[in-house]
Design a protein around this motif. Sequence first.
Motif, PDB file in Angstrom:
ATOM      1  N   ASP A 307       0.801  -1.234   0.000  1.00 31.20           N
ATOM      2  CA  ASP A 307       0.000   0.000   0.000  1.00 31.20           C
ATOM      3  C   ASP A 307       0.828   1.276   0.000  1.00 31.20           C
ATOM      4  O   ASP A 307       0.339   2.342   0.351  1.00 31.20           O
ATOM      5  N   MET A 308       2.070   1.187  -0.423  1.00 25.50           N
ATOM      6  CA  MET A 308       2.966   2.337  -0.377  1.00 25.50           C
ATOM      7  C   MET A 308       2.841   3.171  -1.655  1.00 25.50           C
ATOM      8  O   MET A 308       2.308   2.732  -2.667  1.00 25.50           O
ATOM      9  N   ALA A 309       3.316   4.394  -1.597  1.00 23.94           N
ATOM     10  CA  ALA A 309       3.519   5.261  -2.773  1.00 23.94           C
ATOM     11  C   ALA A 309       2.241   5.814  -3.378  1.00 23.94           C
ATOM     12  O   ALA A 309       2.196   6.112  -4.568  1.00 23.94           O
ATOM     13  N   GLY A 310       1.191   5.936  -2.565  1.00 22.18           N
ATOM     14  CA  GLY A 310      -0.013   6.604  -3.050  1.00 22.18           C
ATOM     15  C   GLY A 310      -1.023   5.713  -3.723  1.00 22.18           C
ATOM     16  O   GLY A 310      -1.984   6.220  -4.335  1.00 22.18           O
ATOM     17  N   LEU A 311      -0.866   4.398  -3.646  1.00 21.48           N
ATOM     18  CA  LEU A 311      -1.844   3.502  -4.258  1.00 21.48           C
ATOM     19  C   LEU A 311      -3.223   3.727  -3.636  1.00 21.48           C
ATOM     20  O   LEU A 311      -3.365   3.800  -2.419  1.00 21.48           O
ATOM     21  N   PRO A 312      -4.269   3.817  -4.456  1.00 17.90           N
ATOM     22  CA  PRO A 312      -5.616   4.005  -3.901  1.00 17.90           C
ATOM     23  C   PRO A 312      -6.078   2.761  -3.157  1.00 17.90           C
ATOM     24  O   PRO A 312      -5.657   1.637  -3.455  1.00 17.90           O
ATOM     25  N   LEU A 313      -6.962   2.968  -2.176  1.00 19.77           N
ATOM     26  CA  LEU A 313      -7.439   1.858  -1.353  1.00 19.77           C
ATOM     27  C   LEU A 313      -8.090   0.773  -2.216  1.00 19.77           C
ATOM     28  O   LEU A 313      -7.897  -0.426  -1.959  1.00 19.77           O
ATOM     29  N   LYS A 314      -8.851   1.155  -3.226  1.00 19.37           N
ATOM     30  CA  LYS A 314      -9.491   0.163  -4.085  1.00 19.37           C
ATOM     31  C   LYS A 314      -8.464  -0.789  -4.682  1.00 19.37           C
ATOM     32  O   LYS A 314      -8.668  -2.011  -4.726  1.00 19.37           O
TER      33      LYS A 314
END
Length: 365
Positions: A307-314
């Motif tokens: 979940d690093m580097a700005g990945l969206p929650l979806k």
Amino acid sequence: MQFGIFSIGDVTADPVTQGTRTEHERLKAMVATAVKAEEAGFDVFATGEHHNPPFVSSSPTTLLSHIAARTTRIILSTSTTLITTNDPVKIAEDYAVLQHLADGRLDLMMGRGNTGPVYPWFGKDIRQGIPLAVENYALLHQLWREDVVDWQGRFRTPLQGFTSTPRPLDGIPPFVWHGSVRSPEIAEQAAYYGDGFFANNLFGPKDHFQKLIGIYRARYAHYGHGTEEQAVVGVGGHVFLRPNSQDARREYRPYFDNSPVYGGGPSMEQYMAQTSLTVGSPQEVIDKTLTFRDHFGHYQRQLFNIDMAGLPLKTVLEQLDLLGEEVLPVLRKEMDSARPAHVPEAPTHASLLAQRTAGTEEPSK
């Protein structure tokens, strides 16, 4: 073999949408990720500890307590508890409370962190990082195992007749991992106490971590805790996957290129060749992860960052579905079938309680 997810709690702009989540949204996303990880069949959710922007993970016990109330099975852990700048007394108290509230679903990983300014923020000297880690953990170890503690050291006021409350659940302290990316002294510390050693091999070549794990295994045996193969080892990993590798690499490349950690250095392909980073299909994640066993020997815990580097929650939740459906079943089967009978599983509260009941618990240092 335990498989888990860990989050460092960074608040990073999404390079595709140019949007940045608020701190509130990022914390909520971490909770949603932990809940989904349990649903997807993972064994562990861990969070880092940082006290500076762009991170929101400054209070692991608060976050993990909330997740404990939302889950029933998954083990809650830290991917760093700052043993250098936190007071060992407060660590003993806070994590004992969390251990009770989570019904024993807790362990934690000691570390020094990667943010130099945190030392003066908490009144410490970074030049004393290793001595602080050694002394503070010695006190924490004692606080969880002795009801009344008399203690004196270099870095905090003495204790006289002190009792840390609450006492650990069932009289069994949380299992401790010692995390390191560079320091053989920490491998030595983990071995001395018979604790776990976690090589967070995200950003370095495998040869470096082979040496650290080798030191830990040899010293674990030296101190009489078991054979080198019976030492308790965990490793990290960073994955991004889609049903086919071309889609995975095309989708993840802007996140990699703009990452505050990866961006501006070697290419994504170079990173994948030298580190644990895997961007590709489920089969590529399986194949790469299985090489860790060849590099480091049979080990007990594998944590992935997703979940690093700005990945969206979806997108993160989609990663968990793919991992749970297509990767974890294969990895569990391969790892378990190849593991010799004398190599133990990672300790849990239940297994440590069973050892004590059976009278086979190893005397503590």
